[in-house]
Design a protein around this motif. Structure first.
Motif, PDB file in Angstrom:
ATOM      1  N   LEU A   1       0.833  -1.204   0.000  1.00 61.62           N
ATOM      2  CA  LEU A   1       0.000   0.000   0.000  1.00 61.62           C
ATOM      3  C   LEU A   1       0.866   1.252   0.000  1.00 61.62           C
ATOM      4  CD1 LEU A   1      -2.796   1.435   0.360  1.00 61.62           C
ATOM      5  CD2 LEU A   1      -2.374   1.299   2.825  1.00 61.62           C
ATOM      6  N   SER A   2       0.459   2.228  -0.833  1.00 60.74           N
ATOM      7  CA  SER A   2       1.003   3.577  -0.778  1.00 60.74           C
ATOM      8  C   SER A   2      -0.183   4.536  -0.698  1.00 60.74           C
ATOM      9  CB  SER A   2       1.850   3.892  -2.012  1.00 60.74           C
ATOM     10  OG  SER A   2       2.161   5.277  -2.055  1.00 60.74           O
ATOM     11  N   ARG A   3      -0.430   5.081   0.478  1.00 58.21           N
ATOM     12  CA  ARG A   3      -1.592   5.959   0.667  1.00 58.21           C
ATOM     13  C   ARG A   3      -1.432   7.268  -0.094  1.00 58.21           C
ATOM     14  NH1 ARG A   3      -1.639   6.119   6.995  1.00 58.21           N
ATOM     15  NH2 ARG A   3       0.591   5.972   6.506  1.00 58.21           N
ATOM     16  N   SER A   4      -0.200   7.788  -0.161  1.00 57.92           N
ATOM     17  CA  SER A   4       0.017   9.061  -0.843  1.00 57.92           C
ATOM     18  C   SER A   4      -0.268   8.941  -2.334  1.00 57.92           C
ATOM     19  CB  SER A   4       1.447   9.550  -0.617  1.00 57.92           C
ATOM     20  OG  SER A   4       2.381   8.639  -1.155  1.00 57.92           O
ATOM     21  N   LYS A   5      -0.060   7.762  -2.894  1.00 55.89           N
ATOM     22  CA  LYS A   5      -0.293   7.540  -4.319  1.00 55.89           C
ATOM     23  C   LYS A   5      -1.657   6.933  -4.604  1.00 55.89           C
ATOM     24  CE  LYS A   5       4.601   6.941  -5.451  1.00 55.89           C
ATOM     25  NZ  LYS A   5       5.649   6.059  -6.000  1.00 55.89           N
ATOM     26  N   GLY A   6      -2.391   6.566  -3.566  1.00 55.49           N
ATOM     27  CA  GLY A   6      -3.687   5.900  -3.778  1.00 55.49           C
ATOM     28  C   GLY A   6      -3.503   4.618  -4.556  1.00 55.49           C
ATOM     29  N   TYR A   7      -2.564   3.810  -4.116  1.00 56.92           N
ATOM     30  CA  TYR A   7      -2.128   2.658  -4.915  1.00 56.92           C
ATOM     31  C   TYR A   7      -1.855   1.458  -4.024  1.00 56.92           C
ATOM     32  CZ  TYR A   7       1.305  -0.167  -7.526  1.00 56.92           C
ATOM     33  OH  TYR A   7       1.989  -1.190  -8.117  1.00 56.92           O
ATOM     34  N   SER A   8      -2.257   0.305  -4.533  1.00 59.31           N
ATOM     35  CA  SER A   8      -1.963  -0.953  -3.859  1.00 59.31           C
ATOM     36  C   SER A   8      -1.681  -2.016  -4.913  1.00 59.31           C
ATOM     37  CB  SER A   8      -3.157  -1.386  -3.003  1.00 59.31           C
ATOM     38  OG  SER A   8      -2.980  -2.703  -2.485  1.00 59.31           O
ATOM     39  N   TYR A   9      -0.956  -3.029  -4.531  1.00 56.23           N
ATOM     40  CA  TYR A   9      -0.855  -4.201  -5.390  1.00 56.23           C
ATOM     41  C   TYR A   9      -0.897  -5.469  -4.561  1.00 56.23           C
ATOM     42  CZ  TYR A   9       4.249  -4.516  -4.395  1.00 56.23           C
ATOM     43  OH  TYR A   9       5.485  -4.624  -3.791  1.00 56.23           O
ATOM     44  N   LEU A  10      -1.363  -6.526  -5.213  1.00 58.15           N
ATOM     45  CA  LEU A  10      -1.366  -7.867  -4.639  1.00 58.15           C
ATOM     46  C   LEU A  10      -0.365  -8.689  -5.438  1.00 58.15           C
ATOM     47  CD1 LEU A  10      -2.776  -9.891  -2.652  1.00 58.15           C
ATOM     48  CD2 LEU A  10      -4.276 -10.487  -4.575  1.00 58.15           C
ATOM     49  N   LEU A  11       0.576  -9.291  -4.750  1.00 60.79           N
ATOM     50  CA  LEU A  11       1.616 -10.083  -5.397  1.00 60.79           C
ATOM     51  C   LEU A  11       1.399 -11.545  -5.078  1.00 60.79           C
ATOM     52  CD1 LEU A  11       4.300  -9.546  -7.029  1.00 60.79           C
ATOM     53  CD2 LEU A  11       5.489  -9.920  -4.857  1.00 60.79           C
ATOM     54  N   LEU A  12       1.302 -12.365  -6.093  1.00 59.24           N
ATOM     55  CA  LEU A  12       1.118 -13.793  -5.907  1.00 59.24           C
ATOM     56  C   LEU A  12       2.350 -14.514  -6.455  1.00 59.24           C
ATOM     57  CD1 LEU A  12      -1.795 -12.409  -6.592  1.00 59.24           C
ATOM     58  CD2 LEU A  12      -2.588 -14.770  -6.646  1.00 59.24           C
ATOM     59  N   LYS A  13       2.978 -15.308  -5.600  1.00 62.58           N
ATOM     60  CA  LYS A  13       4.182 -16.038  -5.988  1.00 62.58           C
ATOM     61  C   LYS A  13       3.873 -17.514  -6.165  1.00 62.58           C
ATOM     62  CE  LYS A  13       6.984 -13.001  -3.039  1.00 62.58           C
ATOM     63  NZ  LYS A  13       7.901 -12.947  -1.870  1.00 62.58           N
ATOM     64  N   GLU A  14       4.766 -18.181  -6.884  1.00 63.30           N
ATOM     65  CA  GLU A  14       4.651 -19.644  -7.072  1.00 63.30           C
ATOM     66  C   GLU A  14       3.212 -20.021  -7.445  1.00 63.30           C
ATOM     67  OE1 GLU A  14       7.833 -20.170  -3.422  1.00 63.30           O
ATOM     68  OE2 GLU A  14       6.096 -21.487  -3.499  1.00 63.30           O
ATOM     69  N   LEU A  15       2.732 -19.414  -8.493  1.00 68.96           N
ATOM     70  CA  LEU A  15       1.330 -19.563  -8.868  1.00 68.96           C
ATOM     71  C   LEU A  15       0.928 -21.025  -9.044  1.00 68.96           C
ATOM     72  CD1 LEU A  15       0.939 -16.629 -11.397  1.00 68.96           C
ATOM     73  CD2 LEU A  15      -0.215 -16.867  -9.194  1.00 68.96           C
ATOM     74  N   GLN A  16      -0.267 -21.315  -8.567  1.00 69.62           N
ATOM     75  CA  GLN A  16      -0.848 -22.648  -8.711  1.00 69.62           C
ATOM     76  C   GLN A  16      -2.144 -22.518  -9.500  1.00 69.62           C
ATOM     77  OE1 GLN A  16      -1.270 -24.233  -4.718  1.00 69.62           O
ATOM     78  NE2 GLN A  16       0.869 -23.765  -4.184  1.00 69.62           N
ATOM     79  N   MET A  17      -2.564 -23.615 -10.088  1.00 66.77           N
ATOM     80  CA  MET A  17      -3.785 -23.586 -10.906  1.00 66.77           C
ATOM     81  C   MET A  17      -4.972 -23.122 -10.071  1.00 66.77           C
ATOM     82  SD  MET A  17      -2.666 -24.263 -13.855  1.00 66.77           S
ATOM     83  CE  MET A  17      -4.212 -24.390 -14.750  1.00 66.77           C
ATOM     84  N   LYS A  18      -4.990 -23.469  -8.793  1.00 65.57           N
ATOM     85  CA  LYS A  18      -6.114 -23.091  -7.932  1.00 65.57           C
ATOM     86  C   LYS A  18      -6.177 -21.583  -7.662  1.00 65.57           C
ATOM     87  CE  LYS A  18      -3.686 -23.717  -3.527  1.00 65.57           C
ATOM     88  NZ  LYS A  18      -3.672 -24.420  -2.211  1.00 65.57           N
ATOM     89  N   ASP A  19      -5.116 -20.856  -8.054  1.00 67.51           N
ATOM     90  CA  ASP A  19      -5.129 -19.406  -7.894  1.00 67.51           C
ATOM     91  C   ASP A  19      -5.959 -18.721  -8.973  1.00 67.51           C
ATOM     92  OD1 ASP A  19      -1.630 -19.497  -6.923  1.00 67.51           O
ATOM     93  OD2 ASP A  19      -3.436 -19.643  -5.668  1.00 67.51           O
ATOM     94  N   SER A  20      -6.402 -19.466  -9.943  1.00 60.48           N
ATOM     95  CA  SER A  20      -7.285 -18.899 -10.973  1.00 60.48           C
ATOM     96  C   SER A  20      -8.580 -18.452 -10.310  1.00 60.48           C
ATOM     97  CB  SER A  20      -7.591 -19.946 -12.058  1.00 60.48           C
ATOM     98  OG  SER A  20      -6.450 -20.249 -12.815  1.00 60.48           O
TER      99      SER A  20
END
Lengths: 109, 114
Positions: free
Chosen positions: A64-83
């Motif tokens: 999260l960056s509140r000053s930029k109004g920005y967030s990201y979600l990072l997913l590692k080692e992706l699995q099929m169930k992450d669809s």
């Protein structure tokens, strides 16, 4: 007005890393949530950020960056169930939740 | 632990027919309760929320109504359904204690209006 922007759809490969971005403009800010929603099911909670920085939870991290109004979600080692769809949600100054339309993540073998 | 129930799971109704969807919560008292609708490919739209028995706040004008006859029961109703009422209806509760206000969702009701 209040607005949450996130990409409509993303594609990634099994075992790889993917970053889903979210930008927001809201009336005040009391935290940002990420939810996961599999097709035909209810959303389930992934993460909550209220201070700037990175929160790590297993294969998933949220920034999260509140000053930029920005967030990201990072997913590692992706699995099929992450669809699934990943929903960015902001709590405004009245503690109401503003929901993004979600990012549909497609994982390919 | 807290549990939230919704029924029915799926529903197919003709235009102009009435609707009643029920949501009950177990394992908590005086929860904040919410009704959302999610149209295909869209984000969640808040329809109603309730902070207590008999207290209903409506977020958008529509032909739907909500009632909270008991602390842990939240009902979504309509006298005459429209085609545009089709969607995935989710009931949720929120606990205001603790560090943050996570919402917990029921399994949802998929409504198709024909």
């Amino acid at each position: 007005g209040q607005n949450i922007d996130q990409p409509t759809e993303m594609t990634a490969t099994e075992g790889a890393i993917v970053q889903i971005n979210c930008t927001y403009q809201t009336s005040g800010f009391n935290g940002l949530f990420w939810y996961q929603q599999h097709a035909g099911e209810a959303p389930t909670f992934l993460s909550y950020n209220v201070l700037d920085g990175l929160e790590e939870k297993g294969r998933f991290s949220s920034f999260l960056s509140r000053s930029k109004g920005y967030s990201y979600l990072l997913l590692k080692e992706l699995q099929m169930k992450d669809s699934a769809s990943y929903l960015c949600v902001v709590m405004d100054s009245n503690y109401q939740l503003i929901w993004g339309a979600g990012t549909k993540l497609i994982i390919k073998p | 632990s807290q549990t939230i129930h919704q029924w029915p799971a799926t529903l197919v109704q003709p235009v102009g027919s009435p609707l009643s969807l029920e949501c009950t919560v177990e394992g908590t008292s005086n929860p904040n309760l919410y009704w959302y609708r999610q149209a295909a490919g869209r984000g969640l739209q808040l329809l109603f929320y309730s902070v207590g028995i008999g207290q209903i706040s409506s977020e958008v004008p529509q032909n739907l109504s909500a009632s909270r006859p008991q602390d842990r029961q939240f009902i979504l109703s309509s006298k005459k359904l429209l085609l545009s009422d089709s969607g995935f209806y989710l009931c949720a509760w929120r606990e205001l204690a603790g560090d943050y206000n996570e919402q917990f969702f029921g399994p949802g009701t998929r409504l198709t209006v024909l």
